[in-house]
Motif scaffolding. Structure first.
Motif, PDB file in Angstrom:
ATOM      1  N   ARG A  47       0.867  39.377  38.018  1.00  0.00           N
ATOM      2  CA  ARG A  47       0.995  37.997  39.237  1.00  0.00           C
ATOM      3  C   ARG A  47      -0.012  37.470  38.863  1.00  0.00           C
ATOM      4  N   GLU A  66       1.189  34.419  35.946  1.00  0.00           N
ATOM      5  CA  GLU A  66       2.881  35.819  35.750  1.00  0.00           C
ATOM      6  C   GLU A  66       2.637  35.917  34.678  1.00  0.00           C
ATOM      7  N   LEU A 105      -0.622  20.393  50.694  1.00  0.00           N
ATOM      8  CA  LEU A 105      -0.391  21.055  51.400  1.00  0.00           C
ATOM      9  C   LEU A 105      -0.432  20.518  52.689  1.00  0.00           C
ATOM     10  N   LYS A 109       5.016  16.813  54.381  1.00  0.00           N
ATOM     11  CA  LYS A 109       5.274  17.828  53.887  1.00  0.00           C
ATOM     12  C   LYS A 109       6.830  17.856  53.747  1.00  0.00           C
ATOM     13  N   ASP A 113       6.104  19.363  47.333  1.00  0.00           N
ATOM     14  CA  ASP A 113       6.669  20.317  46.750  1.00  0.00           C
ATOM     15  C   ASP A 113       5.602  21.784  47.153  1.00  0.00           C
ATOM     16  N   ILE A 114       6.446  21.894  48.598  1.00  0.00           N
ATOM     17  CA  ILE A 114       5.153  23.152  48.901  1.00  0.00           C
ATOM     18  C   ILE A 114       5.490  24.610  47.784  1.00  0.00           C
ATOM     19  N   ASN A 115       6.155  25.164  47.036  1.00  0.00           N
ATOM     20  CA  ASN A 115       5.722  26.399  46.660  1.00  0.00           C
ATOM     21  C   ASN A 115       5.061  25.649  45.323  1.00  0.00           C
ATOM     22  N   ARG A 116       5.732  24.472  44.609  1.00  0.00           N
ATOM     23  CA  ARG A 116       4.833  24.112  43.331  1.00  0.00           C
ATOM     24  C   ARG A 116       2.530  24.348  43.802  1.00  0.00           C
ATOM     25  N   GLN A 118       1.588  25.114  46.551  1.00  0.00           N
ATOM     26  CA  GLN A 118       1.205  26.881  46.552  1.00  0.00           C
ATOM     27  C   GLN A 118       1.065  27.400  45.215  1.00  0.00           C
ATOM     28  N   ARG A 119       1.362  27.246  44.309  1.00  0.00           N
ATOM     29  CA  ARG A 119       0.870  28.169  43.598  1.00  0.00           C
ATOM     30  C   ARG A 119       0.086  27.143  42.619  1.00  0.00           C
ATOM     31  N   GLU A 122      -3.318  28.210  44.216  1.00  0.00           N
ATOM     32  CA  GLU A 122      -3.350  30.045  43.715  1.00  0.00           C
ATOM     33  C   GLU A 122      -4.147  30.254  42.467  1.00  0.00           C
TER      34      GLU A 122
END
Length: 134
Positions: A47, A66, A105, A109, A113-116, A118-119, A122
């Protein structure tokens, strides 16, 4: 004491190689894993996190995205998209990336692109944390 060789490879080629590794600590999707010479052959997903490499009474910390680790009795191959040692991390750039991801974020919304985002957040947080080990 028996040691192993560790190599980290990205799409751009080998970015880190160390012989005489006594212990490598990996951040796998199932949790933290320590690897020493003689480890059972394994392939495990990684991860976003860091790799801690212990050798000759010293340690290196490497921020990674990842990927996968291939563990053999005397060698660990790590395949990731990006990897940076603590010394290589540009903290200001990482803070800027964190700020951008947070902005997206917190924004509209429908436009994000929420996932992008968030990554990205991170990865930025990981780089900032690993940079503390300089």
């Amino acid at each position: 004491m028996n040691t192993l060789t560790l190599e980290i490879v990205t799409p751009n080629g080998s970015v880190y190689q160390k012989e005489n590794v006594e212990l490598a600590v990996l951040q796998t999707t199932a949790g933290e894993m320590g690897v020493m010479h003689g480890h059972i052959p394994t392939v495990t997903p990684l991860r976003v996190g860091h790799i801690k490499v212990n050798f000759d009474n010293d340690s290196d910390f490497i921020a990674v995205t990842e990927g996968f680790a291939e563990i053999r009795r005397d060698k660990v191959n790590i395949l990731v998209q990006t990897a940076e040692t603590a010394d290589e991390i540009d903290v200001e750039r990482a803070k800027s990336a964190k700020q951008r991801a947070t902005f997206y974020l917190d924004g509209d919304k429908a436009d994000t692109d929420i996932n992008r985002a968030q990554r990205a957040l991170e990865r930025a947080n990981n780089r900032i944390e690993v940079a503390k080990f300089k």
